[in-house]
Design a protein around this motif. Structure first.
Motif, short mmCIF file in Angstrom:
data_model
loop_
_atom_site.label_atom_id
_atom_site.label_comp_id
_atom_site.label_asym_id
_atom_site.label_seq_id
_atom_site.Cartn_x
_atom_site.Cartn_y
_atom_site.Cartn_z
N ASP A 28 0.80 -1.21 0.00
CA ASP A 28 0.00 0.00 0.00
C ASP A 28 0.84 1.28 0.00
O ASP A 28 0.34 2.36 -0.23
CB ASP A 28 -0.89 -0.01 1.25
N PHE A 29 2.15 1.14 0.26
CA PHE A 29 3.00 2.32 0.43
C PHE A 29 2.96 3.25 -0.77
O PHE A 29 2.81 4.46 -0.64
CB PHE A 29 4.45 1.90 0.67
N GLN A 30 3.14 2.68 -1.97
CA GLN A 30 3.25 3.53 -3.15
C GLN A 30 1.94 4.27 -3.41
O GLN A 30 1.94 5.45 -3.75
CB GLN A 30 3.64 2.70 -4.37
N ASP A 31 0.81 3.60 -3.22
CA ASP A 31 -0.48 4.26 -3.39
C ASP A 31 -0.64 5.38 -2.36
O ASP A 31 -1.18 6.45 -2.67
CB ASP A 31 -1.63 3.25 -3.26
N ARG A 32 -0.20 5.14 -1.14
CA ARG A 32 -0.32 6.15 -0.09
C ARG A 32 0.47 7.41 -0.45
O ARG A 32 -0.03 8.52 -0.31
CB ARG A 32 0.21 5.57 1.23
N ILE A 33 1.72 7.22 -0.86
CA ILE A 33 2.54 8.40 -1.13
C ILE A 33 2.05 9.13 -2.38
O ILE A 33 2.08 10.36 -2.45
CB ILE A 33 4.05 8.02 -1.25
N LYS A 34 1.56 8.39 -3.37
CA LYS A 34 0.98 9.05 -4.55
C LYS A 34 -0.24 9.89 -4.14
O LYS A 34 -0.43 11.00 -4.63
CB LYS A 34 0.57 8.00 -5.59
N ASN A 35 -1.05 9.34 -3.24
CA ASN A 35 -2.22 10.06 -2.75
C ASN A 35 -1.80 11.32 -2.01
O ASN A 35 -2.40 12.40 -2.19
CB ASN A 35 -3.03 9.13 -1.84
N LEU A 36 -0.75 11.22 -1.17
CA LEU A 36 -0.26 12.38 -0.44
C LEU A 36 0.24 13.46 -1.40
O LEU A 36 0.00 14.66 -1.19
CB LEU A 36 0.86 11.97 0.51
N ILE A 71 5.66 10.35 -8.68
CA ILE A 71 6.31 9.06 -8.39
C ILE A 71 6.33 8.21 -9.66
O ILE A 71 5.32 8.05 -10.35
CB ILE A 71 5.57 8.31 -7.28
N LEU A 72 7.50 7.63 -9.97
CA LEU A 72 7.64 6.78 -11.14
C LEU A 72 7.70 5.29 -10.78
O LEU A 72 7.03 4.47 -11.38
CB LEU A 72 8.90 7.16 -11.93
N LYS A 73 8.52 4.94 -9.78
CA LYS A 73 8.62 3.52 -9.39
C LYS A 73 9.33 3.41 -8.05
O LYS A 73 9.91 4.37 -7.55
CB LYS A 73 9.38 2.72 -10.44
N VAL A 74 9.27 2.21 -7.48
CA VAL A 74 9.99 1.91 -6.24
C VAL A 74 11.42 1.56 -6.59
O VAL A 74 11.69 0.76 -7.48
CB VAL A 74 9.33 0.74 -5.48
N LEU A 75 12.37 2.15 -5.85
CA LEU A 75 13.78 1.84 -6.05
C LEU A 75 14.29 0.82 -5.05
O LEU A 75 15.19 0.03 -5.34
CB LEU A 75 14.63 3.11 -5.93
N GLY A 76 13.76 0.85 -3.84
CA GLY A 76 14.24 -0.07 -2.82
C GLY A 76 13.39 -0.04 -1.58
O GLY A 76 12.64 0.91 -1.34
N GLN A 77 13.52 -1.09 -0.76
CA GLN A 77 12.76 -1.21 0.47
C GLN A 77 13.66 -1.66 1.60
O GLN A 77 14.61 -2.42 1.39
CB GLN A 77 11.63 -2.24 0.33
#
Length: 464
Positions: free
Chosen positions: A156-164, A183-189
């Motif tokens: 859910d992280f990426q959706d959350r930050i896009k929403n913010l 935001i384009l993509k996740v680089l790392g976790q």
């Protein structure tokens, strides 16, 4: 009222003494002279090991970790469990050591000495948190606040930050550090963070956005301390350090906009090369990284907190987490450039207590790039620890292995009781002169050999 943990000796030769902890810290208990809680080294205490156990403290939380002592550690007269092996597909065999979460009134018995635990106060959430947050999830427990990052699912992280970001662009929330990015993509976790590749809508420049997620409720004090450290880090300006452009905080999560390095990390490069690097490739990376460390270790700190709570200017930034995946590669005007990433942020996050208890539990890491000074004293923050960690990183780059042997042993006890393995025993092809310098840099008993990055660099330059 801020939380406080007190240990009172109720039995033994130290009866009546108290040990009070109000900040994130660790405490070694044993007969060794470098234990914070040193028990007498005499016949009466011979059943206690030199390094008997570790207290991992993040008030009001406290956990005890037994180091596999022969006579054990007892909680309320019950011996805490034996170490065991956990088999996982990803990690192979992982050792889990005897630990116990402590509560008010518990007694710790070590030999003939008994400590009683007293816990005052609670970890109070920052009153600015968890308001006007969309798509709130349900609470996961009494200590969590609805909508806290601790309740977010990883997916859910990426959706959350896009929403913010969309909210910030519309002016619905005051989060300047995210307003102008896509935001384009996740680089790392990581355990407590995620990094995204983003586009700066104003300049068309690619940037990295790092989101750090506390593992505990964020108090106002912890938030202010961590954000002050971020402001300090923001002043660093050197070609061998990733530039921190902006920072922000919202609903319990921290956001940082950082310079993006197209070449990935040194760890990525090692994987591309089959697990290790040649001296010809590794040494120039080490030398540039040492330049970045030397600059930061002497740079002015705008906001240094004194013991009385006031702020003043100081000097010297310590990274605290130098390792291959925190050293990045960029191409600047056609030339390769090394850049140290995450400067001071992870260490400050931990010192503020936001990572929870990181020296124990299932998520505790192995102190691969940590000298014994940091295991003895969690708050040890002298520049020399970065120099040692850079030597450990060089060792890892050149051999694909680690300076110490952690197989089937408590890793923290390994750091406390053993020396590093000479690098040519791992990789005989390394030139003898270079190997000798790296082995010197990895001395940490009784103290770290090279005190400055400049000293380590000069020693390397003399032999290449």
């Amino acid at each position: 009222m801020s939380a406080k943990v007190t240990l009172t000796v109720t039995q033994g030769s130290l009866k009546g003494r108290q040990f009070i902890f109000e900040d994130r810290t660790t405490c070694l208990i044993g007969r060794s002279s470098d234990c914070q809680l040193k028990l007498p080294n005499d016949e009466l205490h011979r059943t206690i090991s030199r390094y008997h156990c570790l207290l991992d403290i993040n008030p009001p939380d406290i956990r005890v970790r037994d180091f596999g002592s022969k006579n054990g550690t007892y909680i309320n007269d019950q011996k805490i469990g034996q170490r065991r092996q956990n088999q996982t597909a990803k990690e192979g065999v992982k050792m889990t050591f005897p630990e116990h979460d402590l509560k008010e009134g518990d007694g710790i018995k070590i030999g003939k000495t008994v400590f009683e635990i007293s816990i005052e106060g609670v970890r109070e959430g920052d009153k600015s948190d968890f308001t006007n947050f969309p798509n709130k999830s349900s609470s996961m427990g009494a200590t969590l606040v609805e909508g806290s990052p601790a309740t977010w699912e990883k997916s859910d992280f990426q959706d959350r930050i896009k929403n913010l970001i969309q909210q910030a662009k519309r002016g619905e929330i005051n989060l300047l550090s995210l307003r102008d990015y896509t935001i384009l993509k996740v680089l790392g976790q990581g355990k407590s963070s995620e990094v995204y590749l983003a586009l700066d809508d104003r300049s068309g420049e690619l940037v990295a956005i790092k989101m750090m997620l506390p593992q505990v409720i964020v108090s106002q004090r912890a938030r202010e301390e961590f954000m002050r450290e971020a402001e300090n880090t923001k002043t660093l300006n050197h070609p061998n350090i990733v530039k921190l452009k902006d920072e922000g905080y919202f609903n319990g999560a921290f956001f940082f906009t950082l310079e993006y390095c197209h070449g990935g990390s040194v760890l990525d490069l090692m994987k591309q090369r089959g697990g290790k690097l040649s001296c010809d490739e590794a040494v120039p990376i080490i030398l540039q990284a040492l330049d970045g460390l030397e600059y930061a270790h002497n740079a002015e700190i705008p906001y240094l907190k004194k013991e009385d709570g006031t702020l003043r200017k100081g000097r010297g930034f310590v990274h605290g987490q130098i390792k291959p995946d925190n050293i990045f590669l960029a191409n600047v005007s056609g030339s390769p450039q090394v850049k140290i990433a995450d400067y001071g942020l992870a260490k400050a996050f931990d010192l503020a207590g936001l990572s929870g208890q990181t020296m124990s539990g299932d998520t505790a890491g192995i102190p691969i790039f940590v000298p014994r000074q940091q295991v003895i004293n969690f708050n040890y923050s002298k520049p020399e620890i970065d120099v040692w960690a850079m030597a450990a990183t060089a060792y890892n780059m050149l051999t694909g292995t680690y300076p110490r042997d952690f197989t089937n042993k408590d890793p923290f006890l390994v750091v406390l009781q053993t020396n590093t393995v000479p690098i040519r025993e791992r990789e005989p092809s390394i030139p003898k002169e270079i190997a000798e310098v790296i082995d010197l840099a990895l001395r940490d008993t009784p103290e770290i050999y090279f005190k400055t990055a400049a000293d380590f660099k000069l020693a390397l330059l003399k032999v290449i």
